[in-house]
Design an enzyme around this catalytic site. Sequence first.
Site, mmCIF file in Angstrom:
data_model
loop_
_atom_site.group_PDB
_atom_site.id
_atom_site.type_symbol
_atom_site.label_atom_id
_atom_site.label_comp_id
_atom_site.label_asym_id
_atom_site.label_seq_id
_atom_site.Cartn_x
_atom_site.Cartn_y
_atom_site.Cartn_z
ATOM 1 N N HIS A 364 0.805 -1.231 0.000
ATOM 2 C CA HIS A 364 0.000 0.000 0.000
ATOM 3 C C HIS A 364 0.830 1.269 0.000
ATOM 4 C CE1 HIS A 364 -3.970 -1.864 0.841
ATOM 5 N NE2 HIS A 364 -3.232 -2.772 1.447
ATOM 6 N N LYS A 555 -8.263 13.943 4.491
ATOM 7 C CA LYS A 555 -7.364 12.780 4.490
ATOM 8 C C LYS A 555 -6.350 13.009 5.590
ATOM 9 C CE LYS A 555 -6.421 13.919 0.130
ATOM 10 N NZ LYS A 555 -6.596 12.755 -0.707
ATOM 11 N N ARG A 556 -5.537 11.987 5.897
ATOM 12 C CA ARG A 556 -4.448 12.194 6.849
ATOM 13 C C ARG A 556 -3.592 13.372 6.406
ATOM 14 N NH1 ARG A 556 -3.883 8.331 11.220
ATOM 15 N NH2 ARG A 556 -1.884 9.347 11.567
ATOM 16 N N LYS A 561 0.875 14.522 0.699
ATOM 17 C CA LYS A 561 -0.508 14.795 0.272
ATOM 18 C C LYS A 561 -0.711 16.291 -0.012
ATOM 19 C CE LYS A 561 -2.297 10.834 2.936
ATOM 20 N NZ LYS A 561 -2.989 9.959 1.965
ATOM 21 N N THR A 663 -8.553 6.562 -2.028
ATOM 22 C CA THR A 663 -9.913 6.044 -2.154
ATOM 23 C C THR A 663 -10.910 7.174 -1.891
ATOM 24 O OG1 THR A 663 -9.603 5.234 0.104
ATOM 25 C CG2 THR A 663 -9.500 3.609 -1.662
ATOM 26 N N LYS A 667 -14.608 8.274 -3.644
ATOM 27 C CA LYS A 667 -15.850 8.596 -2.915
ATOM 28 C C LYS A 667 -16.374 9.959 -3.349
ATOM 29 C CE LYS A 667 -13.924 5.862 0.752
ATOM 30 N NZ LYS A 667 -13.023 5.854 1.922
#
Length: 818
Positions: A364, A555-556, A561, A663, A667
């Site tokens: 992952h 998100k985290r 990111k 993911t 969504k």
Amino acid sequence: MDTHAAPVPAASGAAALRDLILRKLTYTLGKLPSEARDRDWFVATAMAVRDHITERFLKQMQETRGREGKHVYYLSLEFLIGRLLRENVHNLGMAEDLRAALADLGVTPDQARLAEPDAALGNGGLGRLAACFLESMSSLSIPAFGYGIRYDHGLFRQILRDGWQQEFPEDWLSFGNPWEFARPEIRHRIGFGGEVVAEARPDGSEKLTWQPGEWVDAVAYDTPVVGWRGKHVNLLRLWRARAPDPLRLDAFNRGDHVGALGEQVRAEAISKVLYPADDSPAGQELRLRQEYFFTSAALQDLVRRQLRQAGTVTTLADRASIQLNDTHPAIAVAELMRILIDEHDLPWAEAWRITRGAISYTNHTLLPEALESWPVPLMERLLPRHMQIIYAINAEHLDAVRAAHPGDDALLASVSLIGEDHGRRVRMGQLAFVGSHKVNGVSALHTGLMRETVFRDLHALHPDRIVNRTNGISFRRWLMQCNPGLTSLLTDALGPTVLDDSMRLEALRPFADDAAFRGRYAAAKRANKEALAVLVQEQTGVRIDPAALFDVQIKRIHEYKRQLLNVLQTVALYEAIRAQPMRDWTPVVKIFSGKAAPGYHRAKLIIKLACDVARTVNRDPAVRGLLKVVFLPNYNVTAAETIVPAADLSEQISTAGMEASGTGNMKLALNGALTIGTLDGATVEMADRIGAEHMFLFGLSASEVEEKRAAGWHGAQAVDASDTLAEVLEAIGSGVFSPDDHGRYRELVDSLRGNDWFMVAADFDAYVAAQQRAAALYREPEAWRRAAVLNTAAMGWFSADRAIAEYAAGIWGVPTAS
Ligand code: 26W
């Protein structure tokens, strides 16, 4: 008594359900309806619903007894479940009955639903994927078990104090857990430490056995997982650590009251708390103990089932598929070998054939700091027999490499299960690779990068082993349950079959050109935005306008990111509006939510910056009505269920090559948000299906990032070339947003002018331009809505059902029902 009698049916219909809830409240909770709190109604309702699930489960067991097919065992250190009441009621088709039953009792469904704690036994994407996958396996009637740890405390509760993240323990079990069955009789003994002893067999060969110095018991807690339309029920079996001999009476009687409990404390620490680190190895012994604990319990459990059903371990690989969710359970390779060889006397070669036949591994992340490895001395102390087995696997593996590539020492060093770089360490990714028949990445891009980077040499040796399985999400949870407004629009337009076959969403495409449909689609979105505005006001006190563009990054918090990139653009927009207040601006609400690992200083600083910017912007009358910034605290599955349906713009802006899949991107697009993003992870495949013209893609590609880094990129080059970026960094760096501490963001700004590892400076101008394209399109509501409808229409392929069907066919070799 007839031992083959069918289970007593839980009566159906609203009136029967009402009576059942009332009986639970009365006899299990011991409460009068007049005294019951929302929490009690939730527990009573959940217990009633559980009865219905249990009835199906027991019936299913009775029907399949003696004909059990191959089972899938999904081993995961994390299951990020969230709430279950709505999911279970929805999948059982009981929503209407329940509404009527509760109404009879004077309770609204929301009263019961909102009282359920959010089960956060995971950190982020990996844990939520495991939860979606379990639901899909049940929906596809694949016989499966999820195996994990029943943590007393899940992911911490995040509080923002003056913009700084603080962590508080979370206590999801404090009022009991009505979904689970405690199974004290299902208990496995887990060893640690001790020594390996050799004894001679009659034939002169040596038999090695492990004599652990310490024992911990793993006790099972089962949560039934019911699939869509209640077709099939699987179990999530979570293990709790207990001391075999909790109270040392001898010590207690000597008066050593604390010492008498020492063993219990040490044993039970294993299932006390989820490690909150995301993408960085914990490195502590307790983490390794957690990993071995649940892996060993799972393997003992499935081997026992194998023996009960088949009478021999030799057919295990035909009857069991063991999926390793990342390397956290990778010790399974050595543990299964130990069980087969030491406990069942199988010869090495046969044990190895079975082990590799049964196990497969999902990777992952490629982040080097997240690749697990354990110091050899720690392994030798904690798991001495496993260390021997790993050495033996490695010897055989390296012999084969040597035979194929004589004299290539660099190759040997690169593929060895033992790394020598930072002391001798067992590389868990390599162990999982070598011990598996298939290894998969979670998006096409990520799988390609696995082949080129971390597993390059192993891939060259075993070119058929790495395969791609692009992630997917549960459409039940992330469309039907969280967005009933959009769902009823879809069933009206496409018929109810869209609920069973997500690819039917393709038929929505023509509706993008239907103005009346677009109007209804926009109305559903508007209602969801109003609900989010209420939540934002409750949580932060900030009022936001549902007519504004809701620009969402959830998100985290992690540098790769690039929440920071989003904050920089927010500041640029803020300054631009202040400079030209009379221009025709698109009103925007920037919404951030996410948790930082407690020890990740830089991530916490980015949260603080977002909050500092929010405070400054929100109280500046110059931008009133045009820009608002909010950081919603304590992001979790439950919060996502309100944010996702309300988003207009989905931020998927990771440094290309660094987000394995994502993911949340799926969504949000499914719920009609347009994506602003880089070509990273599964966003690439989303663009293939949605069409790049209906997204706002920007920035460096993964290979361009690679080239820039290799060429010694410095962010200063980008700062010199961009007045906007220079001004933004000047403002942040000089303390405009931190008047109480001018130097607070110096280091942050310096890192962007320095090596800019995450290409924030490099991508800034392109990102600002993409944001401008988004703002411009939002000013043409019909064009925006058309694109949103086309996004929903193109997302059918990203269902977890599709992903699971691909695992079933190509990795597990199990049939699926549909
Ligand atoms: C050893 C510490 C540690 C803990 C967790 C290392 C790595 C992790 C996870 C692998 C991090 C994770 O959650 N990865 C995410 O997995 C999702 C599901 O496949 C992907 O969608 C995300 O892109 C990926 O970051």
